[in-house]
Motif scaffolding. Structure first.
Motif, mmCIF file in Angstrom:
data_model
loop_
_atom_site.group_PDB
_atom_site.id
_atom_site.type_symbol
_atom_site.label_atom_id
_atom_site.label_comp_id
_atom_site.label_asym_id
_atom_site.label_seq_id
_atom_site.Cartn_x
_atom_site.Cartn_y
_atom_site.Cartn_z
ATOM 1 N N TRP A 118 1.523 3.727 -2.796
ATOM 2 C CA TRP A 118 0.451 5.565 -2.598
ATOM 3 C C TRP A 118 1.638 6.373 -3.175
ATOM 4 O O TRP A 118 1.536 7.478 -4.028
ATOM 5 C CB TRP A 118 0.289 5.638 -1.435
ATOM 6 C CG TRP A 118 0.444 7.267 -1.217
ATOM 7 C CD1 TRP A 118 -0.533 7.793 -1.031
ATOM 8 C CD2 TRP A 118 1.931 7.745 -0.234
ATOM 9 N NE1 TRP A 118 -0.003 9.257 -0.718
ATOM 10 C CE2 TRP A 118 0.993 9.432 -0.593
ATOM 11 C CE3 TRP A 118 2.971 7.465 0.230
ATOM 12 C CZ2 TRP A 118 1.601 10.138 0.619
ATOM 13 C CZ3 TRP A 118 3.669 8.638 0.409
ATOM 14 C CH2 TRP A 118 3.415 9.785 0.345
ATOM 15 N N ALA A 149 0.517 -1.329 0.015
ATOM 16 C CA ALA A 149 -0.181 -0.059 -0.217
ATOM 17 C C ALA A 149 1.447 1.140 0.454
ATOM 18 O O ALA A 149 0.552 2.449 -1.132
ATOM 19 C CB ALA A 149 -1.340 -0.124 0.329
ATOM 20 N N ARG A 179 -4.926 6.149 4.777
ATOM 21 C CA ARG A 179 -5.215 4.643 5.307
ATOM 22 C C ARG A 179 -4.024 4.255 4.478
ATOM 23 O O ARG A 179 -3.957 3.085 3.650
ATOM 24 C CB ARG A 179 -6.561 4.228 4.994
ATOM 25 C CG ARG A 179 -7.332 5.304 6.225
ATOM 26 C CD ARG A 179 -8.321 5.106 6.589
ATOM 27 N NE ARG A 179 -9.253 5.265 7.318
ATOM 28 C CZ ARG A 179 -10.496 4.806 8.118
ATOM 29 N NH1 ARG A 179 -11.519 4.260 6.736
ATOM 30 N NH2 ARG A 179 -11.453 5.851 8.491
ATOM 31 N N ILE A 180 -2.797 3.017 4.970
ATOM 32 C CA ILE A 180 -1.805 2.847 4.244
ATOM 33 C C ILE A 180 -1.091 1.491 4.815
ATOM 34 O O ILE A 180 -0.182 1.202 5.023
ATOM 35 C CB ILE A 180 -0.321 3.221 3.669
ATOM 36 C CG1 ILE A 180 -0.002 4.297 4.863
ATOM 37 C CG2 ILE A 180 -1.410 4.423 2.354
ATOM 38 C CD1 ILE A 180 1.090 5.076 4.908
ATOM 39 N N SER A 208 -7.879 5.583 0.586
ATOM 40 C CA SER A 208 -6.437 4.667 0.408
ATOM 41 C C SER A 208 -5.988 4.668 -0.820
ATOM 42 O O SER A 208 -5.614 6.024 -1.443
ATOM 43 C CB SER A 208 -7.323 3.264 -0.228
ATOM 44 O OG SER A 208 -8.120 3.814 -1.377
#
Length: 541
Positions: A388, A384, A478-479, A505
């Motif tokens: 990102w 994640a 949110r990672i 996310s």
């Protein structure tokens, strides 16, 4: 041939002075306060008048006798160590600004009376006493509050010397500093930056409350970073301090068994405490020690741990997401955590950071990005995080913005290396601070001041609160692995309902950047939050 005023204090057996004067053929008129208990008042006055002295009561028309006696050249006795109430002359007594009754000095000046400090000292706890009659005070012209205060100070200087010589004989400690303009706030810190910021923010707000009340106030803010000898000592102190209310007072020396030596030395140098403020569960036991030792008012930030949550505190400042409705103490619930952000701090940090960062490009927006780190259960998801980072670089080109990034000390080494490798040479990245390697003073505030939007990882409640207080649109990233405490999600949901933040996310990052620009302004909401805190502290004062 002039009226003479013997001015003494509640020092030694001061009542013997008027007896001795009567025995020597000079009965006094004594300024006295009428006691509430009638029989006790009659008994005291019988003793006082046994050798000719007569009381003059401070209430009603009898105070005119005081003028008359001095104008007739009589001898009067007064006590000069009482407080002056809210409207008394502001003086310094033993290093603290307090009040003193200025009326007596004004009367002495108007009647041209001599004012002689007079003290009775008991010798060796026995039946013998020595009377010290000092040279008369050289009173200044009265006509202003400063002159009245200066005249009162003349006597208090003499009194201070006597008390320093014989501290055990001064018997008027009770509420002498009830009206005091010198306040000391002790801030206990546990070494965690977020907790320290919250405690300091409440302390600064308390300082502001005093400043608004009166320009006479001098507020000293003392901060101590508390560290225990070991984890074992911390747990032992936590358990034993449950009984601190019974034995802590006058026993601060016992702290040497639990705290590091330099910390104990710092705490022992503190002469007194009016307010004690702390944030963090590990500090609550020590907080109660100082509350008990100095009879200080206590302000706890965040919910105290069980069973300390069962005790009384003067004020608990607790985030709404902590769900602390069961607390019995006076409680103030806030949506965000207290912080130091204000317009002045942001402007100073902006000027400081602009010297180190080159932000070129007309019409180019800036985004401040704050990367937190893992806790016991929560960790960043590597996939994640990489997704990102890729989305960030693409969004920067798509929406034409530069970004400034700082990590925290909780940020893992792997995440820091990944940030450097991916963004270190990116022209859109105008600042990359790896907190474990280097830091810039007030960098977070400078970044907020220079940015148009803030991105904060989901683990940092304090940083989200600071970004909102800086009136910036906020995207919460949110990672992680989803194992944050439930209160983090409650906190975010409350802010989402009020349309104050956008949560993204990695895949939704670009979309949420657009959403964040349309969020409600937080200006009025932040002002209301601070107003509630100020009002709660004002009631405490």
């Amino acid at each position: 041939k002039r009226g003479t005023m013997f001015m003494t204090a509640h020092f030694g057996n001061w009542e013997l002075l008027q007896i001795c004067s009567g025995v020597h053929g000079h009965p006094m008129r004594v300024l006295a306060k009428e006691q509430k208990l009638t029989r006790l008042d009659q008994f005291l006055n019988e003793l006082r008048s046994a050798h000719g002295s007569r009381p003059i009561f401070t209430k009603g028309m009898e105070i005119r006798e005081f003028f008359h006696a001095l104008n007739q050249g009589e001898v009067v006795g007064v006590l000069g160590d009482q407080g002056g109430g809210r409207d008394g002359a502001v003086v310094t007594f033993f290093g603290r600004k307090t009040t003193a009754p200025s009326g007596i000095m004004t009367i002495a000046h108007k009647t041209n009376a001599n004012v002689l400090p007079c003290f009775l000292v008991r010798e060796n706890c026995g039946p013998h006493h020595i009377i010290y009659i000092e040279p008369p005070l050289k009173l200044m012209e009265t006509g202003s509050d400063e002159d009245d205060a200066a005249n009162c100070r003349l006597f208090l200087e003499r009194l201070e010397k006597r008390i320093e010589e014989h501290p055990e004989q001064w018997l008027w400690l009770h509420k002498r500093w009830k009206f005091c303009f010198t306040k000391r706030i002790l801030v206990l810190q546990d070494g965690r930056a977020g907790h320290a910021t919250q405690a300091q923010a409440v302390a600064r707000e308390l300082q502001s409350v005093f400043t608004k009340l009166s320009n006479h106030y001098d507020v000293d803010l003392t901060s101590v970073n508390v560290s225990f000898k070991s984890k074992w000592h911390q747990w032992a102190f936590f358990a034993l301090s449950l009984f601190a209310g019974f034995f802590a007072q006058s026993r601060l020396g016992l702290l040497k068994w639990f705290l590091r030596e330099e910390i104990v030395q710092s705490l022992e140098k503190i002469p007194y405490v009016d307010f004690v403020i702390s944030c963090g569960s590990s500090l609550t036991p020590l907080h109660r020690w100082f509350k008990s030792e100095y009879l200080a008012k206590s302000v706890v930030v965040m919910k105290p741990p069980f069973p300390y949550s069962l005790f009384h505190y003067d004020l608990i400042v607790v985030p709404k997401h902590d769900r602390a409705t069961h607390l019995r103490s006076n409680r103030l619930e806030t949506m965000i955590t207290p912080n130091l952000v204000n317009s002045r701090l942001l402007e100073e940090a902006r000027e400081q950071l602009q010297k180190q960062v080159s932000l070129n490009g007309v019409g180019v927006k800036n985004v401040a990005i704050f990367i937190g780190g893992g806790t016991k259960k929560y960790q960043f998801d590597e996939h994640a995080f990489k997704t990102w980072l890729q989305c960030l670089t693409e969004s920067a080109e798509r929406f034409n913005f530069n970004f400034l990034i700082t990590t925290s000390r909780r940020t893992s080494t792997e995440a820091s290396h990944l940030l450097r490798a991916t963004l270190g040479k990116n022209p859109r990245c105008k600042l990359l601070v790896i907190a474990r390697e280097r830091n810039i003073e007030n960098v977070t505030y400078g970044m907020l001041a220079l940015s148009d939007l803030a991105v904060v990882t989901e683990d940092s409640v304090s940083m989200i609160s600071e970004a909102l207080s800086a009136l910036r649109p906020v995207v919460v990233l949110r990672i992680g692995n989803g194992k944050l405490p439930k209160k983090h999600f409650v906190f975010q949901e409350d802010l989402i309902k009020k349309q104050l933040i956008a949560v993204a996310s990695p895949d939704e990052f670009s979309e949420k950047l657009e959403v964040a620009r349309r969020l409600f302004s937080t200006a009025q909401w932040i002002q209301d939050e601070r107003q509630k805190l100020e009002e709660a502290l004002a009631r405490l004062v």
